[in-house]
Design a protein around this motif. Structure first.
Motif, PDB file in Angstrom:
ATOM      1  N   LYS A 291      28.922  33.693  66.285  1.00  0.00           N
ATOM      2  CA  LYS A 291      29.709  34.809  66.359  1.00  0.00           C
ATOM      3  C   LYS A 291      30.891  34.571  65.409  1.00  0.00           C
ATOM      4  N   ALA A 292      31.415  33.338  65.431  1.00  0.00           N
ATOM      5  CA  ALA A 292      32.698  33.069  64.621  1.00  0.00           C
ATOM      6  C   ALA A 292      32.397  33.183  63.278  1.00  0.00           C
ATOM      7  N   ASN A 293      31.004  32.862  62.792  1.00  0.00           N
ATOM      8  CA  ASN A 293      30.780  32.964  61.301  1.00  0.00           C
ATOM      9  C   ASN A 293      30.146  34.417  61.105  1.00  0.00           C
ATOM     10  N   HIS A 294      30.417  35.517  62.211  1.00  0.00           N
ATOM     11  CA  HIS A 294      30.038  36.968  61.845  1.00  0.00           C
ATOM     12  C   HIS A 294      28.558  36.926  61.335  1.00  0.00           C
ATOM     13  N   LYS A 344      29.163  40.590  59.698  1.00  0.00           N
ATOM     14  CA  LYS A 344      29.432  40.746  58.459  1.00  0.00           C
ATOM     15  C   LYS A 344      28.342  40.328  57.591  1.00  0.00           C
ATOM     16  N   LYS A 345      28.131  40.875  56.331  1.00  0.00           N
ATOM     17  CA  LYS A 345      27.173  40.501  55.385  1.00  0.00           C
ATOM     18  C   LYS A 345      27.621  39.127  54.665  1.00  0.00           C
ATOM     19  N   ASP A 347      27.014  37.111  51.589  1.00  0.00           N
ATOM     20  CA  ASP A 347      25.946  37.033  50.434  1.00  0.00           C
ATOM     21  C   ASP A 347      25.958  35.570  50.163  1.00  0.00           C
ATOM     22  N   SER A 348      26.885  34.909  49.922  1.00  0.00           N
ATOM     23  CA  SER A 348      26.719  33.308  49.635  1.00  0.00           C
ATOM     24  C   SER A 348      25.671  32.791  50.517  1.00  0.00           C
ATOM     25  N   LEU A 349      25.588  33.084  51.812  1.00  0.00           N
ATOM     26  CA  LEU A 349      24.747  32.031  52.699  1.00  0.00           C
ATOM     27  C   LEU A 349      23.169  32.762  52.330  1.00  0.00           C
ATOM     28  N   GLU A 350      23.279  34.097  51.947  1.00  0.00           N
ATOM     29  CA  GLU A 350      21.763  34.649  51.699  1.00  0.00           C
ATOM     30  C   GLU A 350      21.436  33.911  50.403  1.00  0.00           C
ATOM     31  N   GLN A 351      22.097  33.795  49.413  1.00  0.00           N
ATOM     32  CA  GLN A 351      21.783  33.019  48.188  1.00  0.00           C
ATOM     33  C   GLN A 351      21.603  31.748  48.392  1.00  0.00           C
ATOM     34  N   LYS A 352      22.082  31.052  49.047  1.00  0.00           N
ATOM     35  CA  LYS A 352      21.638  29.600  49.578  1.00  0.00           C
ATOM     36  C   LYS A 352      20.230  29.567  50.232  1.00  0.00           C
TER      37      LYS A 352
END
Length: 362
Positions: A291-294, A344-345, A347-352
């Motif tokens: 949750k804290a990292n959305h 929240k989206k 993108d950085s995590l999705e890229q990794k």
């Protein structure tokens, strides 16, 4: 100034030093010759000195946090000096000191009773005591012990360096709400498993990673394992399981002895079992992290569903033998996911995550 001959233990090893004790108004001064560093002087603040009320004629005092420093003195004049210097300090128990000096039979009887109590309570009290002792170990020491156990454990595996680097890049983007230095190692294994180690290391089998479909599933797995580290579940379970081996080292504040025992039994980390209560505590912390990292909590739901589905295959998930998957756990996470807001989206995590997927396909 009167000095007393003592045996001094520095808390780092079980080796004793011949030393002299001087009593000051607000402190004790211990002087000895260290075999490597020469003349040394140690100051004990009087308010932090504790006495062990043992059933012997030796006066034993301890000082500081775990592992405590210890001094032993056979000079009976020490008690008289303590009464004179510190009349208001409870360094002695008049009744027990009197009794121990009056009757050898009493001493033998008390010793026999104590031995009987130890034997009868071995299965119950010792594991509890060891678990509590684990909770008192400084984090810095836990990290050192964990590093040693990691080196012994990882030597049995084939490390996937590429996936390890990718997953650690993934880890850096997430705030795990812990002070432990988290480091992940991906190893090549046919089984589906992951386990946390004291101090910050997490080992993931590549087959489990290959089954995941989203970054949220990986984040949920990591959050759960980090929670075991944060609450020291691994360390406490190890101490409880190895209580019989660790008892003497814990009583003597022998850090080297503890390290040797843990090193010799590092392989047990792979099959370390967690109770339902510990799993619940780790789940709650993991949800807090997600949750804290959305991030979307449905990733946690998907992870549990993956484990549940995989357990029906011919080759069950080994992770389930150490992390019991109950209906209550699944229902709890689903309920928390229903009421989640503020996602929240990322993108950085999705890229990794896509980088991890790409390396898995190679």
């Amino acid at each position: 100034m009167q000095k007393f001959e003592i045996s001094y233990y520095d808390g780092e090893t079980s080796v004793s030093h011949n030393a002299f004790l001087s009593l000051q108004h607000d402190s004790w001064i211990i002087e000895y010759i260290h075999p490597l560093f020469g003349n040394r002087a140690v100051k004990w603040e009087i308010d932090r000195v504790e006495r062990d009320m043992g059933f012997t004629s030796i006066f034993i005092f301890r000082y500081g946090d775990f592992p405590k420093q210890t001094l032993e003195c056979k000079d009976e004049r020490l008690l008289n000096s303590l009464k004179k210097f510190y009349p208001d300090k409870p360094f002695f128990d008049k009744k027990i000191d009197f009794l121990l000096r009056q009757s050898t039979t009493l001493i033998l009887g008390l010793t026999a009773s104590l031995i009987g109590l130890i034997i009868c309570s071995y299965v119950y009290i010792l594991p509890w005591f060891s678990e509590k002792a684990a909770g008192q170990i400084p984090v810095s020491m836990e990290i050192k012990l964990g590093e040693m156990m990691y080196e012994n454990t990882i030597a049995r595996y084939t490390k996937n360096d590429s996936l390890t680097a990718c997953v650690n890049d993934f880890v850096k983007i997430i705030d795990f709400k812990t002070d432990y230095p988290i480091e992940v190692t991906v190893v090549a294994e046919d089984e589906m498993n992951a386990f946390a180690m004291p101090g910050g290391h997490i080992v993931i089998y590549n087959q489990l990673l290959a089954k995941m479909k989203s970054k949220e599933e990986l984040a949920a797995l990591l959050a759960h394992e980090v929670s075991h580290i944060h609450y020291r579940h691994s360390l406490k379970n190890i101490f409880r399981t190895l209580s019989g081996y660790l008892a003497i080292s814990l009583m003597l504040n022998d850090v080297n002895g503890i390290a040797v025992v843990l090193a010799d039994h590092s392989n047990m980390l792979v099959n370390l079992n967690y109770s339902r209560n510990l799993e619940q505590e780790a789940d709650e912390k993991a949800i807090e992290i997600i949750k804290a990292n959305h991030l979307n909590l449905n990733g946690f739901v998907d992870l549990l569903a993956l484990l549940q589905t995989g357990n029906t295959d011919l080759q069950p998930f080994k992770l389930l033998s150490t992390h019991p998957l109950t209906k209550e756990r699944i229902a709890f996470v689903k309920e928390m996911a229903k009421g989640q807001t503020a996602m929240k989206k990322n993108d950085s995590l999705e890229q990794k995550w896509q980088t991890i997927v790409a390396f898995e396909k190679r």
